[in-house]
Design an enzyme around this catalytic site. Structure first.
Site, short mmCIF file in Angstrom:
data_model
loop_
_atom_site.label_atom_id
_atom_site.label_comp_id
_atom_site.label_asym_id
_atom_site.label_seq_id
_atom_site.Cartn_x
_atom_site.Cartn_y
_atom_site.Cartn_z
N ASP A 84 0.85 -1.14 0.07
CA ASP A 84 -0.04 0.09 -0.05
C ASP A 84 0.83 1.44 -0.15
OD1 ASP A 84 -2.43 1.68 0.28
OD2 ASP A 84 -1.57 1.82 2.53
N ASP B 22 -0.25 5.21 0.70
CA ASP B 22 -0.54 6.37 1.76
C ASP B 22 -0.67 5.63 3.09
OD1 ASP B 22 -0.65 8.43 -0.23
OD2 ASP B 22 -2.29 7.39 -0.88
C1 XBP Z 1 -5.32 6.27 0.30
C2 XBP Z 1 -6.39 6.98 -0.24
C3 XBP Z 1 -6.24 8.03 -1.22
C4 XBP Z 1 -5.63 9.27 -0.84
C5 XBP Z 1 -5.68 10.35 -1.62
O1 XBP Z 1 -4.82 5.35 -0.66
O2 XBP Z 1 -7.55 6.63 0.17
O3 XBP Z 1 -7.33 8.41 -1.65
O4 XBP Z 1 -6.08 9.58 0.43
O5 XBP Z 1 -5.16 10.20 -2.97
P1 XBP Z 1 -3.77 4.20 -0.17
P2 XBP Z 1 -6.04 10.68 -4.23
O6 XBP Z 1 -3.72 4.12 1.22
O7 XBP Z 1 -4.68 3.07 -0.83
O8 XBP Z 1 -2.44 4.38 -0.94
O9 XBP Z 1 -6.55 12.04 -3.89
O10 XBP Z 1 -4.97 10.72 -5.24
O11 XBP Z 1 -7.32 9.47 -4.60
MG MG Z 2 -3.10 3.19 3.25
#
Ligand code: XBP
Ligand code: MG
Length: 260
Positions: free
Chosen positions: A10, A12
């Protein structure tokens, strides 16, 4: 129970703590620039993280009446500006990798494990993080970058994991996911993957019941040991290494527990 062949990461919250001081600030910059009287403070954004995907998050805020209504193409334009602001923040070097991420990535890469990314975020946001926080060589070292709208249903749906595994030609039995959030855990679990969680300030309150290891972070050898939040395999660890992920893959927990 099987050999570990593939690790899907993953992004973020897992590779880096991007949400509070990265994505959140970028959304607020885009709102301000477009003249929307809306600012997502730290606790508000924590609750909004339950909605995965930036466009979906804005749409949710509109539908509950906290932002004025706009058609979806305007949401998409607003989100594109948010992505540009996010790229600038990342390029300024604001967001470092989390502890142990580079170490474990390099250990797995050198061991010949297939590495991939399975994320909800937009490809342009992912690219910025790889380029500025990880290093350009990782564009080639990851065998798949599965991101954003490449699948119609975002996490907690398993689709992005299924897409990445299909692309790589690996099965769930030989793949492990690294996640940080309740929605990420649900997605990995629904894709039948074993899953290790590194929590952060936003996600430590999420429900990770059934996850294969929940820790404060991946840790580093020369600092204090990681905090073990849930350790069902009773792993003896100071920091998370490839051998611990291999042990998780090689152990059938139900069998071990019922045989004990
Ligand atoms: C986390 C998310 C993303 C980010 C924002 O993604 O839900 O939507 O918060 O990114 P993960 P965008 O943990 O799966 O990496 O604005 O580009 O959608
Ligand atoms: Mg995440």
């Amino acid at each position: 129970m099987s050999e570990l062949r593939c690790i899907l990461w993953d992004v973020d919250g897992t590779l880096a703590d991007t949400e509070r001081d990265g994505h959140r600030l970028a959304f607020n910059m885009a709102f301000n620039e477009a003249g929307h009287a809306r600012e997502w403070d730290v606790p508000t954004y924590g609750k909004l993280l339950e909605v995965t995907g930036g466009k979906e998050r804005i749409k949710f805020d509109i539908e509950r009446g906290d932002m004025h209504a706009m058609p979806f193409d305007e949401i998409a334009r607003l989100h594109a500006r948010k992505t540009a602001h996010y790229q600038s923040l990342i390029a300024e070097g604001q967001i470092p990798l989390r502890p142990g991420v580079r170490r474990l990535l390099e250990e797995a890469y050198e061991a010949g494990i297939t590495l991939g990314v399975a994320t909800t975020t937009t490809p342009a946001a992912l690219d910025a993080l790889i380029e500025h926080s990880l290093g350009k060589e990782w564009f080639d070292r990851f065998a798949v970058l599965a991101a954003g709208d490449i699948v119609p249903a975002k996490k907690p749906a398993p689709d992005i994991y299924n897409y990445a595994m299909a692309h790589l030609g690996v099965s769930p039995e030989e793949t492990l996911a690294l996640e940080d959030s309740g929605n990420g855990w649900k997605a990995a679990h629904a894709a039948h993957l074993k899953c290790v969680i590194t929590v952060n300030d936003y996600t430590r309150i999420h429900d990770f019941d059934g996850a294969d290891l929940v820790v404060s972070d991946l840790g580093e050898p020369d600092v204090e040991a990681v905090k073990l939040i849930s350790n069902p395999y009773a792993l003896d660890l100071h920091h998370v290494q490839l051998k611990h992920l291999q042990a998780i893959m090689n152990t059938d927990l139900n069998f071990e527990l019922s045989a004990a």
